[in-house]
Scaffold this motif. Structure first.
Motif, short mmCIF file in Angstrom:
data_model
loop_
_atom_site.label_atom_id
_atom_site.label_comp_id
_atom_site.label_asym_id
_atom_site.label_seq_id
_atom_site.Cartn_x
_atom_site.Cartn_y
_atom_site.Cartn_z
N ALA A 186 11.55 -0.14 0.20
CA ALA A 186 10.59 -1.06 0.80
C ALA A 186 10.76 -1.05 2.32
O ALA A 186 11.85 -0.81 2.84
CB ALA A 186 10.80 -2.47 0.25
N SER A 187 9.68 -1.35 3.03
CA SER A 187 9.69 -1.28 4.49
C SER A 187 10.05 -2.63 5.10
O SER A 187 10.31 -3.61 4.40
CB SER A 187 8.30 -0.85 4.99
N ASP A 188 10.01 -2.66 6.44
CA ASP A 188 10.32 -3.88 7.17
C ASP A 188 9.09 -4.76 7.38
O ASP A 188 9.15 -5.75 8.10
CB ASP A 188 10.90 -3.53 8.55
N SER A 189 7.97 -4.44 6.76
CA SER A 189 6.73 -5.17 6.99
C SER A 189 6.77 -6.56 6.37
O SER A 189 7.57 -6.84 5.48
CB SER A 189 5.54 -4.39 6.42
N ASP A 190 5.88 -7.41 6.84
CA ASP A 190 5.83 -8.78 6.35
C ASP A 190 5.60 -8.83 4.85
O ASP A 190 6.13 -9.70 4.15
CB ASP A 190 4.72 -9.56 7.06
N GLU A 191 4.81 -7.89 4.32
CA GLU A 191 4.50 -7.89 2.89
C GLU A 191 5.73 -7.62 2.02
O GLU A 191 5.71 -7.91 0.82
CB GLU A 191 3.43 -6.85 2.56
N CYS A 192 6.77 -7.08 2.62
CA CYS A 192 7.97 -6.72 1.85
C CYS A 192 9.09 -7.77 1.98
O CYS A 192 10.17 -7.57 1.42
CB CYS A 192 8.50 -5.37 2.30
N ASP A 200 0.83 -1.20 0.00
CA ASP A 200 0.00 0.00 0.00
C ASP A 200 0.86 1.26 0.00
O ASP A 200 2.08 1.20 0.20
CB ASP A 200 -0.95 0.00 1.19
N MET A 201 0.23 2.40 -0.18
CA MET A 201 0.96 3.65 -0.43
C MET A 201 1.83 4.09 0.73
O MET A 201 2.71 4.93 0.56
CB MET A 201 -0.02 4.77 -0.78
N GLY A 202 1.63 3.52 1.94
CA GLY A 202 2.48 3.86 3.06
C GLY A 202 3.61 2.89 3.31
O GLY A 202 4.37 3.06 4.25
N GLY A 203 3.76 1.89 2.44
CA GLY A 203 4.72 0.82 2.69
C GLY A 203 6.08 1.02 2.07
O GLY A 203 7.00 0.24 2.33
N ASN A 204 6.24 2.03 1.22
CA ASN A 204 7.53 2.37 0.63
C ASN A 204 7.90 3.81 1.02
O ASN A 204 7.02 4.65 1.20
CB ASN A 204 7.48 2.28 -0.91
N THR A 205 9.18 4.08 1.14
CA THR A 205 9.63 5.45 1.44
C THR A 205 9.07 6.41 0.39
O THR A 205 9.27 6.20 -0.81
CB THR A 205 11.16 5.53 1.40
N PRO A 206 8.38 7.47 0.79
CA PRO A 206 7.87 8.45 -0.17
C PRO A 206 9.01 9.35 -0.65
O PRO A 206 9.06 10.55 -0.38
CB PRO A 206 6.82 9.21 0.63
#
Length: 415
Positions: A148-154, A105-111
């Motif tokens: 990309a973030s540290d979330s499970d989806e990444c 989603d739009m908050g999951g990558n560095t803007p």
């Protein structure tokens, strides 16, 4: 070999887009994006939409609050095309940066578009999609950064980047193995012993274990590794305060679980960080190449504070205090917490990240979250917040300067 004035040739298979920064700013300013959404939908229905237009459509749909629908459009787009170009402030560009993103989603990558919007640095974004190998050769670029973030989806995207990291053809910033340290249940182990720092242990606990505590069949200390009431609880993997609550006892825990369906949660001890005047103050610090910068300060009469719920726009006194925080950061807050900030920065090791924090009554730096994807922007009204544009420009220029230094250093090493 590219230089800072002669970027490598751009491959033709790049899709141009309006992009995150411009669309978000238009929405933030109150523009009605529905006509644009309709136009893009018509193009999609007619089979005439470019990949960049489809990705813009996915973002607008999310901005409207339809997260899953927007993600569906995004995933369908990325199944066919994964390389995109954002608008650049100069032609020719100073250099070319390749951002490595995940399908999230739009908050999951560095803007990152906000950071580079006025820099004259061209930004290409390559989405790393599960099950699809990274291109070989990679698109021509002068420097790469993982967004990309540290979330499970990444996880899959970070693993794919990590598998190529050792042989990356250009400087690679925010490497994936360091982003993985930002997980809530890993972070406190990494920097928990830094002097002047208070970072409560974040413990993963399953729903069944919490339900046993709520029913009186188990103690919280046994279920949560020694953590006692009062606690902060949130669904595992959640961000931006989703599902976040302060729980005082087992009765409140039972009520919380009655309203939630998630299987896994994070639990941490609650720290009362109210100032002497009874107000809570939460700070965002941006770290660029090892140097901390003030980003914002939110003041409210509630512990679960974010900038948007703090009423900053409605209080001149709060804005004056935030302005003072900006102007005196290096000799005030930054100096007061120099030991804690230095220890954190060294322990985290990332080239760019943000720290959401507060100050405890004892004077320690209380860390809520460290992230590589928090929004750092210059969208606020300069009339209402005249102190913000110079500070945001300072951060953006520091970020661009870091990229240019890394490229120059690489070229000098090769020469």
């Amino acid at each position: 070999m590219p230089t800072d004035t002669q970027p490598s040739p751009v491959p033709q298979e790049i899709a141009d887009r309006i992009g995150f920064a411009r669309l978000t700013k238009r929405a933030f300013d109150g523009e009605n994006l529905f006509p644009l959404w309709q136009s893009l939908m018509t193009k999609v229905d007619e089979g005439a939409a470019s990949a960049g237009e489809q990705l813009d459509l996915a973002l607008i749909t999310q901005l409207f609050g339809h997260k899953q629908a927007g993600l569906s459009v995004q995933t369908e787009t990325l199944a066919q095309h994964r390389l995109f170009r954002s608008p650049c402030a100069s032609a020719p560009p100073k250099m070319r940066v390749l951002a490595l993103a995940a399908d999230i989603d739009m908050g999951g990558n560095t803007p990152i578009e906000f950071l580079l919007e006025t820099s004259g640095i061209e930004l290409l974004t390559l989405y790393v999609v599960d099950g699809v190998a990274l291109p070989d050769p990679l698109p021509a670029h002068d420097l790469a950064i993982v967004i990309a973030s540290d979330s499970d989806e990444c996880r899959a995207a970070l693993a794919a980047i990590a598998a190529r990291a050792a042989n990356w053809p250009a400087p690679l910033l925010n490497p994936p193995h360091l982003i993985g340290h930002l997980d809530r249940d890993k972070l406190y182990r990494l920097i928990g012993d830094v002097d002047g720092l208070d970072i409560p242990a974040t413990v993963p606990v399953g729903r069944d274990a919490l339900a046993a505590v709520a029913a009186g069949h188990a103690t919280l200390q046994n279920a949560a590794g020694g953590v006692a009431f009062p606690i902060i609880v949130r669904p595992r993997g959640s961000h931006a305060g989703f599902g976040l609550a302060r729980i005082a006892d087992s009765v409140a825990l039972a009520a919380y679980l009655d309203e939630r369906a998630e299987a896994d949660y994070f639990v941490a001890r609650y720290v009362d960080y109210a100032s002497d005047d009874g107000l809570f103050r939460k700070y965002r610090i941006v770290v660029v190449d090892g140097k901390p910068y003030a980003c914002h300060m939110a003041i409210a009469d509630r512990w679960d504070i974010w900038y948007l719920n703090a009423g900053m726009a409605q209080s001149e006194a709060k804005r004056l205090e935030e302005a003072a925080f900006f102007h005196t950061f290096d000799i005030g807050f930054g100096r007061r917490h120099r030991t804690a900030l230095s220890g954190m920065i060294e322990g985290i090791g990332l080239d760019y990240f943000t720290i959401d924090c507060a100050q405890t009554p004892a004077g320690d730096l209380l860390v809520f979250e460290i992230d590589n994807t928090a929004v750092v922007h210059n969208m606020d009204s300069p009339e209402l917040y005249p102190y913000k544009p110079p500070q945001m420009t300072k951060i953006f220029e520091a970020f661009a300067a870091m990229l240019e230094r890394r490229v120059a250093s690489r070229l000098q090493g090769v020469a």
